[in-house]
Design an enzyme around this catalytic site. Sequence first.
Site, PDB file in Angstrom:
ATOM      1  N   ASP A  50       0.838  -1.127   0.113  1.00 54.52           N
ATOM      2  CA  ASP A  50       0.040  -0.022  -0.026  1.00 54.52           C
ATOM      3  C   ASP A  50       0.704   1.380   0.159  1.00 54.52           C
ATOM      4  O   ASP A  50       0.621   2.036  -0.628  1.00 54.52           O
ATOM      5  CB  ASP A  50      -0.870  -0.025   1.494  1.00 54.52           C
ATOM      6  N   GLU A 121      -1.899  -5.114  -4.114  1.00 55.10           N
ATOM      7  CA  GLU A 121      -0.819  -4.523  -3.121  1.00 55.10           C
ATOM      8  C   GLU A 121       0.111  -5.229  -2.459  1.00 55.10           C
ATOM      9  O   GLU A 121       1.239  -4.962  -2.245  1.00 55.10           O
ATOM     10  CB  GLU A 121      -1.627  -3.740  -1.936  1.00 55.10           C
TER      11      GLU A 121
END
Length: 225
Positions: A50, A121
């Site tokens: 992320d 991610e």
Amino acid sequence: MSAGALDPEARLWLEQTGFAVGDEALWHAALTHGSLGETKDYERLEFLGDRVLGLAVADWLYRQSEAPEGRLSQRLNALVSREMCATVARELGLAEHIRISKQASADGGRDSENILGDVMESLLGAQFIENGFALARDLVQELWRTALDSGAGQRKHPKSALQEWAAGNQRRPPQYEVTDRSGPDHAAQFTVKVSIFKVGEAEATAGSKSEAEREAARLFMEKYG
């Protein structure tokens, strides 16, 4: 196949997509959903990925645009959203390579926006660990090329637009309420109602509370704005 070894088809897909695979156990974990109950799954890598995604996109926006901070933040938020991550994952054909239990898959886990976004991610996190930030950044900017070049996020977020509309029309701020939640945790569906006193209301359903709020705000503006 030994524990932690990648499925050959998954490895081929990763390499064709642009990931540089070394430690198979790392990538095995990056593709593993918690429903399998294994020691390592994608959650920690998703946390890292992320941040990698955010910095990679911020770097591109800063270099490609002279826009002020507010506009840059607006585009960044759209480009790194769970919805965008899931969109990229679907375009790449990620779903079939996620390691997930039969029950979670039957419940719609492979098409869950949350799961697809998280695994996307986690793979970026694995790319960063194995190959460093420069290669991870370059891969993000390649995989997100369509979204970056399309101008995604240039328009205001629907919730911001609705907030400003209400203020500009001397109305009370919009109120958001979750009216329904259904499905298992890994494939939950949220229904959100947004209302403005003495104006009206709109309702929408999505795979996350934030996306349901966004869609409800968009529908409200479409109806009353």
